[in-house]
Write an enzyme that holds these catalytic residues in place. Sequence first.
Site, PDB file in Angstrom:
ATOM      1  N   SER A   1       0.651  -1.337   0.409  1.00 24.39           N
ATOM      2  CA  SER A   1      -0.180   0.079  -0.117  1.00 24.39           C
ATOM      3  C   SER A   1       1.280   1.795   0.210  1.00 24.39           C
ATOM      4  O   SER A   1       1.383   1.665  -0.893  1.00 24.39           O
ATOM      5  CB  SER A   1      -0.620  -0.324   1.194  1.00 24.39           C
ATOM      6  OG  SER A   1      -2.090   1.055   1.010  1.00 24.39           O
TER       7      SER A   1
ATOM      8  N   ASP B   1       9.697   5.204 -10.927  1.00 21.56           N
ATOM      9  CA  ASP B   1       9.081   5.649 -12.019  1.00 21.56           C
ATOM     10  C   ASP B   1       9.661   7.300 -12.605  1.00 21.56           C
ATOM     11  O   ASP B   1       9.399   7.300 -13.212  1.00 21.56           O
ATOM     12  CB  ASP B   1       7.248   6.246 -12.010  1.00 21.56           C
ATOM     13  CG  ASP B   1       6.591   4.286 -11.802  1.00 21.56           C
ATOM     14  OD1 ASP B   1       7.502   3.259 -11.888  1.00 21.56           O
ATOM     15  OD2 ASP B   1       5.309   4.289 -12.550  1.00 21.56           O
TER      16      ASP B   1
ATOM     17  N   LYS C   1      -0.868  -4.011  -3.296  1.00 21.43           N
ATOM     18  CA  LYS C   1      -1.940  -3.439  -3.052  1.00 21.43           C
ATOM     19  C   LYS C   1      -2.351  -2.453  -3.287  1.00 21.43           C
ATOM     20  O   LYS C   1      -1.496  -1.143  -3.313  1.00 21.43           O
ATOM     21  CB  LYS C   1      -1.473  -3.446  -0.937  1.00 21.43           C
ATOM     22  CG  LYS C   1      -3.462  -2.842  -0.358  1.00 21.43           C
ATOM     23  CD  LYS C   1      -3.535  -3.040   0.573  1.00 21.43           C
ATOM     24  CE  LYS C   1      -4.386  -2.007   1.288  1.00 21.43           C
ATOM     25  NZ  LYS C   1      -5.074  -0.622   1.069  1.00 21.43           N
TER      26      LYS C   1
END
Length: 532
Positions: free
Chosen positions: A299, A310, A324
Amino acid sequence: MKGRNKIFTPLLISIACAAGLILGARMNFDTSDELFSANPKKQKLNRLIDYIDYEYVDDVNTDSIVDITVNKILENLDPHSVYIPKEEYAAVTDNMKGDFVGIGVSFYNVGDTIVVIKALEGGPSEKIGIRGGDRILYANGNRLFNTGISNDSITNQLKGKENTKVTLKVLRKGLKDMLTFNVKRGKVPLKSVDAAYMLTDDLGYIKVNRFSETTYAEFKTSISELKKMGAKQIALDLRDNPGGYLSEAINIADEFIGGEKLILFTKNKSGAIEETYAQRKGEFENGKVFVLINENSASASEVVAGALQDNDVGTIVGRRSYGKGLVQREMELGDGSAVRLTIARYYTPTGRSIQKPYDLGNESYFNDYMRRYKNGELSNEDNIEVNDSLRFTTPEGKTVYGGGGIIPDVFVPKYTDSEKEKINFLLRSGYMSRFVFDILERDRQYYNSVSREDFVEEIEITEEMIDGFETYILLERDLRINLNVKKHKPLLKKYLKAEMAQQLFGTNAFQRYLNEDDRIIEKVIELSEEIE
């Protein structure tokens, strides 16, 4: 009687489903009679519950049926929409707030007497001088020993409203008379940053165990202190971190990401997209960061790892994370209970969802670890399953994948020796804690007088202690575990000393011992030394 039960069970299930539909329809919405009665389906179910309450031949506890039903309904939505009963809600809220009001001690009930394990750091008891090994015999004149009262009842007597006082009578080994402490109840920190220290002259280390309301503030304090110590690189350890508040994770990611770059975006039921960008000048935008993850990093932990990966910031080290990518909101149900309901999915800056599939049901979903273990993914990165249709590319051309967790930039295999898994279980489940507590109790005056510096050199986990631990786990009736102690004596000694450090000096000392010879830590140090 058996036949009657067979008839009665389906009836209860049917009632439960009906009640659950009513509650589900009412969650976090206007619950006025006009709205409820405007829907014939809801009105029908409401009447059914009333008929059962007032007309059914036997008494039926419809309140308990409703609780069961809410759980059943949520289980059929997704694995992370959950019900929080009112008796658990306060504890859950305290844990995520980052503090609670009380006197601030952890304790064992030994021979029907409260014995302090440790006065919690930053709490009222620590400030006033209560120590590990102290016996709390009276609270405001009420006897707390030889009463047979439960730990919950004891806790309730020690807790209270903030700034109220409680007078404790304490027996300390080595002293003839009892000590009196007038403790003002106050906020006791529940720290989410377990440790912050230097791994090398240039590399600082921060361990975050969850994302609570205070995590970002704790992190800022830790990273500022590490910079003063000379840290030019940071190892951010998010292993076994199950997540928490998304906002705290975003703030931490923002400390490493420069400019107004995208950190994540969410998409709700209607398709509305909400984007979150880096906003502030971070403490470590020009430093090198390593993010440590494993199969239990979930999470909010994955938000941090995904945002940095990224944006081509730092290096993700370890093993594929949990997977998650669902966002929950807590909604009160009006009776002290609440639900955490999934309201959106989040996506990393490249547009990937890292939520692993849950279409095969919750049991399969939560057993995913065993599937990864059996297919060899934890020991060999070539066994990590990727979906080419979920391939994404970062601004600098690095390939990343969606569809189930963050795949690290640098893979470090898990030590899959089943014996070590057993030792880890003994550490995490509290068996080592109680055994170490008993060792400390044998000579509490000495152990409480040892400084942290002397502890490293003076305190040794002896062969006698190892033999004692082997006997201890054999005699534990509830513990059905066969452990080859002789094979893993060095590891046991390390873990027992780490637990002893925790009880004497806190989580920072505990984590330092636990990190010795840690494969992922060693890899991070190796990578950091390659940077000029």
